[in-house]
Design a protein around this motif. Structure first.
Motif, PDB file in Angstrom:
ATOM      1  N   ILE A 130       0.980  -1.226  -0.114  1.00 14.79           N
ATOM      2  CA  ILE A 130       0.093  -0.028  -0.016  1.00 14.79           C
ATOM      3  C   ILE A 130       0.862   1.414  -0.084  1.00 14.79           C
ATOM      4  CG2 ILE A 130      -1.728   1.305   1.236  1.00 14.79           C
ATOM      5  CD1 ILE A 130      -2.818  -1.226   0.071  1.00 14.79           C
ATOM      6  N   VAL A 131       0.821   1.899  -1.161  1.00 11.59           N
ATOM      7  CA  VAL A 131       1.546   3.153  -1.146  1.00 11.59           C
ATOM      8  C   VAL A 131       0.634   4.604  -1.275  1.00 11.59           C
ATOM      9  CG1 VAL A 131       3.466   4.498  -2.567  1.00 11.59           C
ATOM     10  CG2 VAL A 131       3.396   1.894  -2.473  1.00 11.59           C
ATOM     11  N   SER A 132       0.554   5.193   0.096  1.00 16.18           N
ATOM     12  CA  SER A 132      -0.352   6.195  -0.090  1.00 16.18           C
ATOM     13  C   SER A 132      -0.070   7.241  -1.060  1.00 16.18           C
ATOM     14  CB  SER A 132      -0.495   6.969   1.354  1.00 16.18           C
ATOM     15  OG  SER A 132       1.124   7.421   1.599  1.00 16.18           O
ATOM     16  N   GLY A 133       1.284   7.471  -1.519  1.00 14.92           N
ATOM     17  CA  GLY A 133       1.966   8.521  -2.601  1.00 14.92           C
ATOM     18  C   GLY A 133       2.162   9.788  -2.314  1.00 14.92           C
ATOM     19  N   TRP A 134       3.144  10.347  -2.244  1.00 15.59           N
ATOM     20  CA  TRP A 134       3.368  11.751  -2.090  1.00 15.59           C
ATOM     21  C   TRP A 134       4.300  12.441  -3.297  1.00 15.59           C
ATOM     22  CZ3 TRP A 134       8.565  12.307  -2.693  1.00 15.59           C
ATOM     23  CH2 TRP A 134       9.595  11.134  -2.334  1.00 15.59           C
ATOM     24  N   ASN A 135       4.804  11.640  -4.070  1.00 15.30           N
ATOM     25  CA  ASN A 135       5.491  12.216  -4.971  1.00 15.30           C
ATOM     26  C   ASN A 135       4.697  12.823  -6.427  1.00 15.30           C
ATOM     27  OD1 ASN A 135       7.352  12.584  -7.370  1.00 15.30           O
ATOM     28  ND2 ASN A 135       8.599  10.984  -6.779  1.00 15.30           N
ATOM     29  N   MET A 173       0.643  12.001 -15.513  1.00 15.04           N
ATOM     30  CA  MET A 173      -0.459  11.176 -16.016  1.00 15.04           C
ATOM     31  C   MET A 173      -1.814  11.912 -15.811  1.00 15.04           C
ATOM     32  SD  MET A 173       0.742   7.211 -14.896  1.00 15.04           S
ATOM     33  CE  MET A 173       1.058   7.717 -13.172  1.00 15.04           C
ATOM     34  N   GLY A 174      -1.790  13.049 -15.330  1.00 12.39           N
ATOM     35  CA  GLY A 174      -2.840  13.850 -15.090  1.00 12.39           C
ATOM     36  C   GLY A 174      -3.759  13.280 -14.089  1.00 12.39           C
ATOM     37  N   VAL A 175      -3.199  12.752 -13.012  1.00 10.84           N
ATOM     38  CA  VAL A 175      -4.178  12.239 -11.985  1.00 10.84           C
ATOM     39  C   VAL A 175      -3.823  12.672 -10.347  1.00 10.84           C
ATOM     40  CG1 VAL A 175      -4.529   9.988 -13.180  1.00 10.84           C
ATOM     41  CG2 VAL A 175      -2.616  10.017 -11.737  1.00 10.84           C
ATOM     42  N   TRP A 176      -3.028  13.642 -10.468  1.00  9.93           N
ATOM     43  CA  TRP A 176      -2.730  14.403  -9.192  1.00  9.93           C
ATOM     44  C   TRP A 176      -3.985  15.109  -8.739  1.00  9.93           C
ATOM     45  CZ3 TRP A 176       0.016  13.995  -5.009  1.00  9.93           C
ATOM     46  CH2 TRP A 176       0.070  14.988  -4.130  1.00  9.93           C
ATOM     47  N   PRO A 177      -4.447  14.524  -7.450  1.00  2.92           N
ATOM     48  CA  PRO A 177      -5.851  15.315  -7.089  1.00  2.92           C
ATOM     49  C   PRO A 177      -5.648  16.558  -6.462  1.00  2.92           C
ATOM     50  CG  PRO A 177      -4.931  13.645  -5.355  1.00  2.92           C
ATOM     51  CD  PRO A 177      -3.920  13.641  -6.615  1.00  2.92           C
ATOM     52  N   GLN A 224      11.230  16.567  -4.639  1.00 10.05           N
ATOM     53  CA  GLN A 224       9.919  16.164  -4.988  1.00 10.05           C
ATOM     54  C   GLN A 224       9.233  16.095  -3.620  1.00 10.05           C
ATOM     55  OE1 GLN A 224       7.378  16.011  -7.687  1.00 10.05           O
ATOM     56  NE2 GLN A 224       9.245  17.044  -8.424  1.00 10.05           N
ATOM     57  N   ALA A 225       9.889  15.365  -2.695  1.00  5.37           N
ATOM     58  CA  ALA A 225       9.678  14.939  -1.171  1.00  5.37           C
ATOM     59  C   ALA A 225       9.511  16.396  -0.662  1.00  5.37           C
ATOM     60  CB  ALA A 225      10.871  14.119  -0.771  1.00  5.37           C
ATOM     61  N   SER A 226      10.013  17.390  -0.895  1.00  8.17           N
ATOM     62  CA  SER A 226      10.024  18.633  -0.066  1.00  8.17           C
ATOM     63  C   SER A 226       8.661  19.383  -0.256  1.00  8.17           C
ATOM     64  CB  SER A 226      11.200  19.647  -0.387  1.00  8.17           C
ATOM     65  OG  SER A 226      11.012  20.080  -1.696  1.00  8.17           O
ATOM     66  N   LEU A 227       8.159  18.776  -1.307  1.00  3.85           N
ATOM     67  CA  LEU A 227       6.465  19.528  -1.653  1.00  3.85           C
ATOM     68  C   LEU A 227       5.660  19.058  -0.557  1.00  3.85           C
ATOM     69  CD1 LEU A 227       6.802  18.945  -5.500  1.00  3.85           C
ATOM     70  CD2 LEU A 227       7.256  20.993  -4.347  1.00  3.85           C
ATOM     71  N   ASP A 228       5.891  17.840   0.066  1.00  2.61           N
ATOM     72  CA  ASP A 228       4.905  17.187   0.993  1.00  2.61           C
ATOM     73  C   ASP A 228       5.133  18.112   2.242  1.00  2.61           C
ATOM     74  OD1 ASP A 228       3.470  15.967   2.572  1.00  2.61           O
ATOM     75  OD2 ASP A 228       4.296  13.953   2.191  1.00  2.61           O
ATOM     76  N   THR A 229       4.093  18.626   2.504  1.00  2.00           N
ATOM     77  CA  THR A 229       4.380  19.396   4.066  1.00  2.00           C
ATOM     78  C   THR A 229       3.707  19.031   5.079  1.00  2.00           C
ATOM     79  OG1 THR A 229       2.259  20.755   3.217  1.00  2.00           O
ATOM     80  CG2 THR A 229       4.720  21.692   2.593  1.00  2.00           C
ATOM     81  N   SER A 230       3.249  17.929   4.930  1.00  2.00           N
ATOM     82  CA  SER A 230       2.434  17.093   5.970  1.00  2.00           C
ATOM     83  C   SER A 230       3.263  16.528   7.117  1.00  2.00           C
ATOM     84  CB  SER A 230       1.242  15.964   5.356  1.00  2.00           C
ATOM     85  OG  SER A 230       2.052  15.054   4.718  1.00  2.00           O
ATOM     86  N   GLY A 231       4.467  16.158   6.531  1.00  2.00           N
ATOM     87  CA  GLY A 231       5.542  15.789   7.577  1.00  2.00           C
ATOM     88  C   GLY A 231       5.157  13.930   7.489  1.00  2.00           C
ATOM     89  N   SER A 232       6.038  13.113   6.599  1.00  2.00           N
ATOM     90  CA  SER A 232       5.847  11.766   6.660  1.00  2.00           C
ATOM     91  C   SER A 232       6.931  11.256   6.075  1.00  2.00           C
ATOM     92  CB  SER A 232       4.485  11.568   5.796  1.00  2.00           C
ATOM     93  OG  SER A 232       4.976  12.191   4.476  1.00  2.00           O
ATOM     94  N   THR A 233       6.699  10.048   5.063  1.00  2.00           N
ATOM     95  CA  THR A 233       7.780   9.262   4.473  1.00  2.00           C
ATOM     96  C   THR A 233       8.849  10.285   3.652  1.00  2.00           C
ATOM     97  OG1 THR A 233       6.359   7.434   4.480  1.00  2.00           O
ATOM     98  CG2 THR A 233       8.252   7.403   2.906  1.00  2.00           C
ATOM     99  N   ALA A 234       8.103  11.464   3.168  1.00  4.92           N
ATOM    100  CA  ALA A 234       8.969  12.304   2.465  1.00  4.92           C
ATOM    101  C   ALA A 234       9.896  12.939   3.348  1.00  4.92           C
ATOM    102  CB  ALA A 234       8.055  13.466   1.508  1.00  4.92           C
ATOM    103  N   GLU A 235       9.631  13.555   4.297  1.00 10.27           N
ATOM    104  CA  GLU A 235      10.317  14.163   5.510  1.00 10.27           C
ATOM    105  C   GLU A 235      11.583  13.324   5.988  1.00 10.27           C
ATOM    106  OE1 GLU A 235      10.105  16.418   9.720  1.00 10.27           O
ATOM    107  OE2 GLU A 235       8.368  15.244   8.986  1.00 10.27           O
TER     108      GLU A 235
END
Length: 224
Positions: A29-34, A41-45, A147-158
């Motif tokens: 299960i990959v929640s996806g942050w990239n 692919m035009g699917v970023w919500p 790309q990880a730095s775009l995720d400001t929620s604090g998670s795997t990317a951090e």
């Protein structure tokens, strides 16, 4: 269950991946942050997804678990609405193991509630990894951490941006003599709740055979 629906389920032929693999199958299960991987692919919500992706994941997992256990889902949620959605054949065990990789408090909680196995981002080792660092694709690593730095929620990317280098992402290095490697794996096995460890070898299949012949026989945890 309505008898007509049950008949439809029973009449469907086919083999599930779980059956083909003899139960040796799982879903990561990959929640996806990239963002860029979705955007191309035009699917970023939208950026709201950073903060709500685990809510999305919970509904997604709920649908899968309902289908695996009963063959039917009628879930009505904030993200998914199932209308007499059905699956056949269902896994023999009524479930398929789920693997997660979230490193934030929210991600770890998600795995504790819904997952069976957890990927962990390990600290870099400096002993035998020098040649890997020398051959690392620095451009790719820079792009990924950017790309990880775009995720400001604090998670795997951090966690990724805090790594000294990302070439051994998700790998806690186990190095040393055969006895040392066996002891380290036994120590992991002593952690409450741990049922197994996925090992990745740099020189497969030579290293795999070496591990089987010289490390596994030394592991006390394999005797229990």
């Amino acid at each position: 269950m309505h008898p007509d629906r049950q008949q439809r389920l029973d009449d469907v032929d086919g083999g599930a991946a779980d059956d083909i693999s003899g139960g040796r199958f799982g879903v990561n299960i990959v929640s996806g942050w990239n963002q860029s991987e979705y955007a191309q692919m035009g699917v970023w919500p939208g950026d709201w997804y950073y903060d709500r992706r685990y809510e999305y994941g919970r509904e997604y997992v709920t649908v899968m678990k309902e289908l695996w256990s009963t063959g039917v889902s009628d879930l009505e949620g904030a993200f998914f609405t199932m209308d007499d959605c059905w699956l056949s054949p269902v896994p023999a065990a009524g479930k398929i193991p789920l693997v997660c990789a979230g490193q934030s408090d929210t991600g770890l909680k998600f795995c504790a509630e819904h997952g069976d196995f957890q990927f962990i981002i390990g600290d870099d080792s400096t002993e035998t990894w020098d040649r890997y660092r020398e051959g690392a694709d620095l451009e790719a690593i820079a792009y990924m951490t950017g790309q990880a730095s775009l995720d400001t929620s604090g998670s795997t990317a951090e966690a990724i941006t805090q790594l000294k280098s990302a070439f051994n992402l998700n790998i806690g290095a186990i190095v040393g003599s055969y006895e040392t490697c066996a002891a380290k794996l036994d120590a992991i096995g002593d952690i409450p709740g741990v049922r197994g460890v996925m090992c990745i070898f740099d020189d497969f299949p030579v290293a795999t055979e070496d591990f089987g012949r010289n490390v596994m026989p030394l592991m006390g945890s394999r005797a229990s």
